[in-house]
Design an enzyme around this catalytic site. Structure first.
Site, PDB file in Angstrom:
ATOM      1  N   SER A 134       7.537   5.374  19.229  1.00  0.00           N
ATOM      2  CA  SER A 134       7.008   5.770  20.542  1.00  0.00           C
ATOM      3  C   SER A 134       8.197   5.929  21.472  1.00  0.00           C
ATOM      4  O   SER A 134       9.276   5.390  21.202  1.00  0.00           O
ATOM      5  CB  SER A 134       6.091   4.654  21.058  1.00  0.00           C
ATOM      6  N   TYR A 147       4.773  -4.355  23.626  1.00  0.00           N
ATOM      7  CA  TYR A 147       4.673  -3.089  22.877  1.00  0.00           C
ATOM      8  C   TYR A 147       6.051  -2.430  22.730  1.00  0.00           C
ATOM      9  O   TYR A 147       6.409  -1.966  21.649  1.00  0.00           O
ATOM     10  CB  TYR A 147       3.705  -2.149  23.598  1.00  0.00           C
TER      11      TYR A 147
HETATM   12  N1  LIG Z   1      -1.551   7.386  21.796  1.00  0.00           N
HETATM   13  C1  LIG Z   1      -0.330   7.312  22.257  1.00  0.00           C
HETATM   14  O1  LIG Z   1      -0.084   7.558  23.459  1.00  0.00           O
HETATM   15  C2  LIG Z   1       0.813   6.953  21.352  1.00  0.00           C
HETATM   16  C3  LIG Z   1       2.115   7.256  21.777  1.00  0.00           C
HETATM   17  C4  LIG Z   1       3.196   6.922  20.965  1.00  0.00           C
HETATM   18  C5  LIG Z   1       2.987   6.301  19.763  1.00  0.00           C
HETATM   19  N2  LIG Z   1       1.722   5.992  19.358  1.00  0.00           N
HETATM   20  C6  LIG Z   1       1.581   5.312  18.062  1.00  0.00           C
HETATM   21  O2  LIG Z   1       0.922   6.177  17.177  1.00  0.00           O
HETATM   22  C7  LIG Z   1       0.161   5.416  16.231  1.00  0.00           C
HETATM   23  C8  LIG Z   1      -1.286   5.916  16.228  1.00  0.00           C
HETATM   24  O3  LIG Z   1      -1.812   5.782  17.539  1.00  0.00           O
HETATM   25  P1  LIG Z   1      -3.150   6.530  18.012  1.00  0.00           P
HETATM   26  O4  LIG Z   1      -2.918   6.987  19.404  1.00  0.00           O
HETATM   27  O5  LIG Z   1      -3.589   7.498  16.994  1.00  0.00           O
HETATM   28  O6  LIG Z   1      -4.141   5.274  18.124  1.00  0.00           O
HETATM   29  P2  LIG Z   1      -5.485   4.901  17.355  1.00  0.00           P
HETATM   30  O7  LIG Z   1      -6.429   6.048  17.353  1.00  0.00           O
HETATM   31  O8  LIG Z   1      -5.924   3.592  17.977  1.00  0.00           O
HETATM   32  O9  LIG Z   1      -5.030   4.673  15.853  1.00  0.00           O
HETATM   33  C9  LIG Z   1      -4.547   3.469  15.340  1.00  0.00           C
HETATM   34  C10 LIG Z   1      -4.786   3.449  13.833  1.00  0.00           C
HETATM   35  O10 LIG Z   1      -4.209   2.263  13.299  1.00  0.00           O
HETATM   36  C11 LIG Z   1      -5.161   1.663  12.445  1.00  0.00           C
HETATM   37  N3  LIG Z   1      -4.964   0.212  12.364  1.00  0.00           N
HETATM   38  C12 LIG Z   1      -4.995  -0.703  13.375  1.00  0.00           C
HETATM   39  N4  LIG Z   1      -4.820  -1.929  12.878  1.00  0.00           N
HETATM   40  C13 LIG Z   1      -4.678  -1.794  11.526  1.00  0.00           C
HETATM   41  C14 LIG Z   1      -4.499  -2.694  10.464  1.00  0.00           C
HETATM   42  N5  LIG Z   1      -4.411  -4.024  10.664  1.00  0.00           N
HETATM   43  N6  LIG Z   1      -4.393  -2.220   9.203  1.00  0.00           N
HETATM   44  C15 LIG Z   1      -4.482  -0.881   8.974  1.00  0.00           C
HETATM   45  N7  LIG Z   1      -4.654   0.033   9.930  1.00  0.00           N
HETATM   46  C16 LIG Z   1      -4.760  -0.434  11.207  1.00  0.00           C
HETATM   47  C17 LIG Z   1      -6.522   2.006  13.025  1.00  0.00           C
HETATM   48  O11 LIG Z   1      -7.518   2.008  12.009  1.00  0.00           O
HETATM   49  P3  LIG Z   1      -8.591   0.843  11.741  1.00  0.00           P
HETATM   50  O12 LIG Z   1      -8.991   0.278  13.079  1.00  0.00           O
HETATM   51  O13 LIG Z   1      -9.701   1.571  11.044  1.00  0.00           O
HETATM   52  O14 LIG Z   1      -7.899  -0.128  10.851  1.00  0.00           O
HETATM   53  C18 LIG Z   1      -6.278   3.444  13.480  1.00  0.00           C
HETATM   54  O15 LIG Z   1      -6.508   4.328  12.423  1.00  0.00           O
HETATM   55  C19 LIG Z   1       0.342   3.959  16.628  1.00  0.00           C
HETATM   56  O16 LIG Z   1       1.387   3.384  15.860  1.00  0.00           O
HETATM   57  C20 LIG Z   1       0.746   4.042  18.093  1.00  0.00           C
HETATM   58  O17 LIG Z   1       1.484   2.905  18.501  1.00  0.00           O
HETATM   59  C21 LIG Z   1       0.629   6.321  20.117  1.00  0.00           C
END
Ligand SMILES: NC(=O)c1ccc[n+]([C@@H]2O[C@H](COP(=O)([O-])OP(=O)(O)OC[C@H]3O[C@@H](n4cnc5c(N)ncnc54)[C@H](OP(=O)(O)O)[C@@H]3O)[C@@H](O)[C@H]2O)c1
Length: 249
Positions: A134, A147
């Site tokens: 990120s 975070y």
């Molecule tokens: N959205 C943003 O602004 C942003 C910006 C920069 C980076 N990111 C990063 O991008 C990644 C995805 O984010 P997103 O925005 O797509 O959020 P999201 O929709 O909340 O996705 C998170 C994913 O992680 C999975 N997860 C959570 N805990 C887990 C566990 N214990 N074991 C296996 N899977 C797990 C969730 O699936 P389940 O709940 O089904 O397990 C879900 O599929 C993350 O690493 C986040 O930090 C996001």
């Protein structure tokens, strides 16, 4: 039966960036193995993209072992995407349990999955490990120490892994997105408080979409095998830094 498509493993594939990346990698010709805790969501996506859905909790050593055991054949792509944020309180009042969750999922989870899949990555002719960090891994902001600390650790992880794998045909790419409007990231962060989650994107005309980040993943993965994209930082135009965001209201 032989699987003619190269295998791509995507963690956190049940929503947001992971689901979009899985769709995109399938469109690029990969057999995508989807991992997350919500198996029902993975089953639906696997049916859509002719992939494989496997339950995965990256915080559970036994779950990671069972997942890796079930992944078919050599692995060409590992996208470590499972992760997220919890809370945005100053250090003085932050809850250590939130930090524990963030470190467990983002950092130790990435370690568990990568470590367990390294033999399968080494078995491929060439491979790539993609780490979803990120812009929070490259700067800090008030209330974000848990975070940002976890995502800084992913930067250290990527740089160290690249050194340790030097000499092998395995690329290591860190993708560092800024603000991405996904359905669940901010609702998870604010424990289901939808109004607080909506505020994050309020007045931002065009935050990044999950598909924008999936496009970056696909681009990095499909470079020639001698080309390693070390770090790809991507933000919406409206976001000049973690806390300088142009809002129309
Ligand atoms: N959205 C943003 O602004 C942003 C910006 C920069 C980076 N990111 C990063 O991008 C990644 C995805 O984010 P997103 O925005 O797509 O959020 P999201 O929709 O909340 O996705 C998170 C994913 O992680 C999975 N997860 C959570 N805990 C887990 C566990 N214990 N074991 C296996 N899977 C797990 C969730 O699936 P389940 O709940 O089904 O397990 C879900 O599929 C993350 O690493 C986040 O930090 C996001």
């Amino acid at each position: 039966m032989d699987n003619p498509r190269p295998v791509a493993v995507v963690t956190g594939a049940s929503s947001g960036i992971g689901a979009a990346s899985a769709r995109r990698l399938a469109a690029e010709g990969f057999h995508v193995v989807l991992g997350a805790r919500r198996k029902d969501r993975l089953d639906a996506l696997a049916a859509e993209i002719d992939g494989t859905a496997l339950p995965l909790d990256v915080t559970d050593e036994a779950s990671v072992a069972a997942f890796v055991e079930a992944v078919p054949g050599p692995v060409k792509v590992l996208l470590n995407n499972a992760g997220g944020a919890k809370g945005q309180e100053p250090i003085e009042v932050t809850d250590p349990a939130d930090w524990q969750w963030m470190y467990e999922v983002n950092v130790i989870g990435t370690l568990r999955v990568t470590k367990a899949l390294l033999p399968a990555l080494k078995a491929a002719d060439d491979a790539i490990v993609v780490l979803m960090s990120s812009t929070a891994g490259h700067g800090v902001y008030e209330g974000g120490a848990g975070y940002t600390g976890a995502k800084h650790a992913i930067n250290a992880f990527a740089e160290t892994l690249r050194l340790e794998l030097n000499g092998l045909p395995i690329r290591v790419t860190e993708i560092a997105p800024g603000m991405v409007k996904t359905e669940e990231f901010s609702t998870v962060r604010f424990a289901g408080d939808q109004a607080r989650a909506d505020k994050v994107y309020e007045g931002v005309a065009e935050p990044l979409s999950a598909e924008d980040v999936a496009d970056c993943v696909a681009w990095a993965v499909t470079r020639p095998k001698h080309v390693d994209i070390d770090l790809l930082v991507v933000r919406p135009v409206a976001q000049a830094s973690n806390y300088k965001v142009h809002r129309t209201r």
